[in-house]
Design a protein around this motif. Sequence first.
Motif, PDB file in Angstrom:
ATOM      1  N   SER A  14      25.130  31.046  55.623  1.00 22.49           N
ATOM      2  CA  SER A  14      26.383  30.178  56.333  1.00 22.49           C
ATOM      3  C   SER A  14      27.382  31.328  56.229  1.00 22.49           C
ATOM      4  O   SER A  14      27.946  32.030  55.132  1.00 22.49           O
ATOM      5  N   LEU A  15      28.167  31.230  57.529  1.00 24.73           N
ATOM      6  CA  LEU A  15      29.346  32.128  57.757  1.00 24.73           C
ATOM      7  C   LEU A  15      30.769  31.361  57.679  1.00 24.73           C
ATOM      8  O   LEU A  15      31.617  31.814  57.786  1.00 24.73           O
ATOM      9  N   THR A  73      36.636  32.315  59.011  1.00 26.96           N
ATOM     10  CA  THR A  73      36.373  33.481  58.473  1.00 26.96           C
ATOM     11  C   THR A  73      36.115  34.600  59.290  1.00 26.96           C
ATOM     12  O   THR A  73      35.989  34.638  60.413  1.00 26.96           O
ATOM     13  N   VAL A  74      36.612  35.811  59.017  1.00 26.65           N
ATOM     14  CA  VAL A  74      36.682  36.852  59.634  1.00 26.65           C
ATOM     15  C   VAL A  74      35.192  37.240  60.029  1.00 26.65           C
ATOM     16  O   VAL A  74      34.942  37.427  61.275  1.00 26.65           O
ATOM     17  N   TYR A  75      34.305  37.113  59.083  1.00 17.97           N
ATOM     18  CA  TYR A  75      32.994  37.473  59.525  1.00 17.97           C
ATOM     19  C   TYR A  75      32.156  36.565  60.323  1.00 17.97           C
ATOM     20  O   TYR A  75      31.565  36.929  61.227  1.00 17.97           O
ATOM     21  N   ASP A 103      22.599  42.449  57.083  1.00 13.80           N
ATOM     22  CA  ASP A 103      23.310  43.211  56.188  1.00 13.80           C
ATOM     23  C   ASP A 103      24.647  43.800  57.066  1.00 13.80           C
ATOM     24  O   ASP A 103      25.657  43.712  56.183  1.00 13.80           O
ATOM     25  N   ASP A 104      24.635  43.754  58.296  1.00  9.26           N
ATOM     26  CA  ASP A 104      25.889  44.015  58.930  1.00  9.26           C
ATOM     27  C   ASP A 104      26.910  42.827  58.647  1.00  9.26           C
ATOM     28  O   ASP A 104      28.121  42.952  58.175  1.00  9.26           O
ATOM     29  N   ARG A 133      31.520  40.414  55.091  1.00 13.36           N
ATOM     30  CA  ARG A 133      31.809  39.264  54.256  1.00 13.36           C
ATOM     31  C   ARG A 133      32.207  39.972  52.969  1.00 13.36           C
ATOM     32  O   ARG A 133      33.316  39.764  52.417  1.00 13.36           O
ATOM     33  N   ALA A 134      31.877  41.107  52.753  1.00 12.73           N
ATOM     34  CA  ALA A 134      32.399  41.822  51.538  1.00 12.73           C
ATOM     35  C   ALA A 134      33.629  42.509  51.934  1.00 12.73           C
ATOM     36  O   ALA A 134      34.597  42.535  50.989  1.00 12.73           O
TER      37      ALA A 134
END
Length: 189
Positions: free
Chosen positions: A3-4, A12-14, A99-100, A105-106
């Motif tokens: 979930s984003l 969220t930015v992601y 992964d991207d 998210r990080a």
Amino acid sequence: PLSLQMLGMHGTVYANYAVDQADLLIAMGVRFDDRVTGKLEAFAQHARIVHIDIDPAEIHKNKTAHIPICADVKPALQLLNKMLEADPLPEGQYQAWTDDLDAQRAKFPMQYPDREDVIAPQHAVQVLYEETNGEAIITTGVGQHQMFAAQWYPLPEPRRWVTSGGLGSMGFGLPSALGAAAAHDGKNG
């Protein structure tokens, strides 16, 4: 873990990054309103859009769909799931993509200022989640608290979120809370 969270100006930015970089966007029961899309011509500009909505007036209303489907989302989703079960995606096919997104998210985690002089509303919502063990039925009125609740109160199971979703008027929260309490009599929440 996939979930984003929310998309758009309160998202969220992601999540926004994912839509901006996507080559396919499957939109189910969405309005494509300006709080989500921003500039329409720039929204999901690299993606083919499949728009599924039960209301034919919503399809192509704000954003043109490459594949418009006027249907109830539930059977449409059931059909998509059957298709994926019959012809599953190869394991790890989208690992580079996930992964991207994990890197985004990080790099851009959800955060808010930690202040000593006031209680941040986001912090209050987090404490509410902790105190209720995530078992409350959350209802909101209309306004900024609606966004804070959506962003900072994780929903561990369905049917725990009652909100107008931008279609209600001020005062929606109290009667929806009363309705939720009446419907779930005897259950914490």
